[in-house]
Motif scaffolding. Sequence first.
Motif: not given
Length: 114
Positions: A94-114
């Motif tokens: 991923g580019t830096q921009e894509e990594q940043h978007k993926l980080a946002h998606m991972l945050v949302r995924l982890a929020q749903q885990a709890n």
Amino acid sequence: MSEYNHVVDKQDNFTVDKVNTALDKINPDKKEEILKNFESFKSYLGKRIELAEKLGLSEEQIAVTAEKIANYLTANEEPRNSEEKLLSELWKVGTQEEQHKLAHMLVRLAQQAN
């Protein structure tokens, strides 16, 4: 000493630069427990995100921290399951921009885990 003390000072100021130091200080057995399967990884991240939200961090600040964690894991840890392997490969290409978007998606995924 808790991880809270590593990345948050006595005035509750969060410093993203301390993330790598905090990750380095996690007990190897605890790190293995966190990374052994994807569900435990998501749960651990979800709890840390919940703490960050209680401290008043914005979604953007949490995503930037998630980027630091992903960079650390990519550089220092071997994926332990197929999900971590996929995330690692996506991160690497991923580019830096894509990594940043993926980080946002991972945050949302982890929020749903709890």
